[in-house]
Design an enzyme around this catalytic site. Sequence first.
Site, PDB file in Angstrom:
ATOM      1  N   HIS A 158       8.430  51.709  18.048  1.00 33.11           N
ATOM      2  CA  HIS A 158       9.408  51.657  19.133  1.00 33.11           C
ATOM      3  C   HIS A 158       9.906  53.028  19.564  1.00 33.11           C
ATOM      4  O   HIS A 158      10.602  53.145  20.577  1.00 33.11           O
ATOM      5  CB  HIS A 158      10.584  50.752  18.758  1.00 33.11           C
ATOM      6  CG  HIS A 158      11.154  50.006  19.913  1.00 33.11           C
ATOM      7  ND1 HIS A 158      11.965  48.902  19.778  1.00 33.11           N
ATOM      8  CD2 HIS A 158      11.029  50.178  21.258  1.00 33.11           C
ATOM      9  CE1 HIS A 158      12.314  48.454  20.965  1.00 33.11           C
ATOM     10  NE2 HIS A 158      11.756  49.214  21.881  1.00 33.11           N
ATOM     11  N   ASP A 208      15.340  42.848  20.652  1.00 28.87           N
ATOM     12  CA  ASP A 208      15.034  43.505  19.380  1.00 28.87           C
ATOM     13  C   ASP A 208      15.968  42.987  18.292  1.00 28.87           C
ATOM     14  O   ASP A 208      17.132  42.670  18.558  1.00 28.87           O
ATOM     15  CB  ASP A 208      15.242  45.015  19.555  1.00 28.87           C
ATOM     16  CG  ASP A 208      14.558  45.856  18.504  1.00 28.87           C
ATOM     17  OD1 ASP A 208      14.432  45.400  17.352  1.00 28.87           O
ATOM     18  OD2 ASP A 208      14.167  47.000  18.821  1.00 28.87           O
ATOM     19  N   HIS A 243      16.934  44.940  16.041  1.00 29.15           N
ATOM     20  CA  HIS A 243      17.702  46.137  15.712  1.00 29.15           C
ATOM     21  C   HIS A 243      18.310  46.749  16.973  1.00 29.15           C
ATOM     22  O   HIS A 243      17.840  46.489  18.082  1.00 29.15           O
ATOM     23  CB  HIS A 243      16.798  47.159  15.029  1.00 29.15           C
ATOM     24  CG  HIS A 243      16.024  46.606  13.870  1.00 29.15           C
ATOM     25  ND1 HIS A 243      14.778  46.021  14.018  1.00 29.15           N
ATOM     26  CD2 HIS A 243      16.329  46.513  12.560  1.00 29.15           C
ATOM     27  CE1 HIS A 243      14.348  45.611  12.838  1.00 29.15           C
ATOM     28  NE2 HIS A 243      15.265  45.891  11.934  1.00 29.15           N
ATOM     29  N   ASP A 259      18.493  50.151  17.433  1.00 30.16           N
ATOM     30  CA  ASP A 259      17.783  51.398  17.735  1.00 30.16           C
ATOM     31  C   ASP A 259      18.715  52.436  18.343  1.00 30.16           C
ATOM     32  O   ASP A 259      18.338  53.192  19.242  1.00 30.16           O
ATOM     33  CB  ASP A 259      16.584  51.136  18.656  1.00 30.16           C
ATOM     34  CG  ASP A 259      15.505  50.308  17.970  1.00 30.16           C
ATOM     35  OD1 ASP A 259      15.536  50.205  16.731  1.00 30.16           O
ATOM     36  OD2 ASP A 259      14.637  49.755  18.672  1.00 30.16           O
ATOM     37  N   HIS A 290      11.857  55.642  15.177  1.00 31.17           N
ATOM     38  CA  HIS A 290      11.774  54.347  15.869  1.00 31.17           C
ATOM     39  C   HIS A 290      13.111  53.610  15.837  1.00 31.17           C
ATOM     40  O   HIS A 290      13.275  52.608  16.545  1.00 31.17           O
ATOM     41  CB  HIS A 290      10.642  53.482  15.316  1.00 31.17           C
ATOM     42  CG  HIS A 290      10.936  52.770  14.035  1.00 31.17           C
ATOM     43  ND1 HIS A 290      10.292  51.609  13.656  1.00 31.17           N
ATOM     44  CD2 HIS A 290      11.791  53.045  13.017  1.00 31.17           C
ATOM     45  CE1 HIS A 290      10.731  51.207  12.472  1.00 31.17           C
ATOM     46  NE2 HIS A 290      11.635  52.065  12.069  1.00 31.17           N
ATOM     47  N   ASP A 346      10.522  44.416  21.284  1.00 29.15           N
ATOM     48  CA  ASP A 346      10.009  44.676  19.945  1.00 29.15           C
ATOM     49  C   ASP A 346       9.649  43.330  19.338  1.00 29.15           C
ATOM     50  O   ASP A 346      10.485  42.422  19.281  1.00 29.15           O
ATOM     51  CB  ASP A 346      11.102  45.377  19.129  1.00 29.15           C
ATOM     52  CG  ASP A 346      10.631  45.863  17.772  1.00 29.15           C
ATOM     53  OD1 ASP A 346       9.792  45.183  17.150  1.00 29.15           O
ATOM     54  OD2 ASP A 346      11.131  46.905  17.316  1.00 29.15           O
TER      55      ASP A 346
END
Length: 300
Positions: free
Chosen positions: A100, A123, A125, A127, A140, A227
């Site tokens: 990512h 996603d 997460h 990020d 990522h 993702d």
Amino acid sequence: MNKKISLIGVPMDLGQMRRGVDMGPSVIRYAGVVERLENLGYEVEDRGDLRIGRPQRYDVKDKDNLKDLDVVVEANQKLADEVVDAVSGGAFPLILGGDHSIAIGSLAGVAKDRKNLGVIWYDAHGDLNTGETSPSGNIHGMPLSASIGLGHDQLTGIGGFSPKVKPENVVIIGARSLDEGERKLIKDKGIRVYTMHEIDRLGMSKVMEEAAAHVTNGTDGVHLSLDLDALDPHDAPGVGTPVMGGPTYRETHLAMEILAEKNIITSAEFVEVNPILDVKNQTAEAAVALIGSLFGEKLL
């Protein structure tokens, strides 16, 4: 939806620790993404894969707690230039990852000629780490923070400008694993997040309706960054950082179908497919099916 698609593969596995995700573009192609899109009436220009440099040693942190920084920056600058070229040719850029971290280059490219880009970040997460907040130093986990202008100058400056997107134009969907620094940043910046709690309570349809309204409020384009670890690992086992309790395959199809109906997505990327960790290419096939739904595929 733009009927001309530029497909760009980014075989990057340097933004995280588990090797294999660099084969993601190849297995997504093998699962039939080009044929799927052409059967839907799109003109697909497959630009192939970018050439990604290799460090002498993997996962080496610099003084700012960033692993493999130089090669990640180099790859993302190449991607940004490739995306700019695709957009200037009148095409919809569809980027296949890779980890990512490539979203830094994707957003740098698509935001170049847009004054107010909206972003849907699908996603598990956030990020939203930086070198200061990241427990691992894996880039990522930093692409969204870099894209809103936070973090190392070499990451935020890709494409020659910063920020690429405003925090108020971002919606994160499916989050269920956030680090402490990310939680603080989300509150400080007022970033809209639909965790699995909201998806469970409201339902995916309501979440996507609200998210679409949010990212189109005053914007001049919307980028989708998906993702595959957003999906529950039962439906997408071939990812490097799986988190239990995610949206199902069917819920994610619904999300893509709603975006297709609203016709708001102007660029997209699908990332983090790792065939080494997969089962019979299940995750790559899921990615291709979701791409089909995003581009308007219907049963009837």
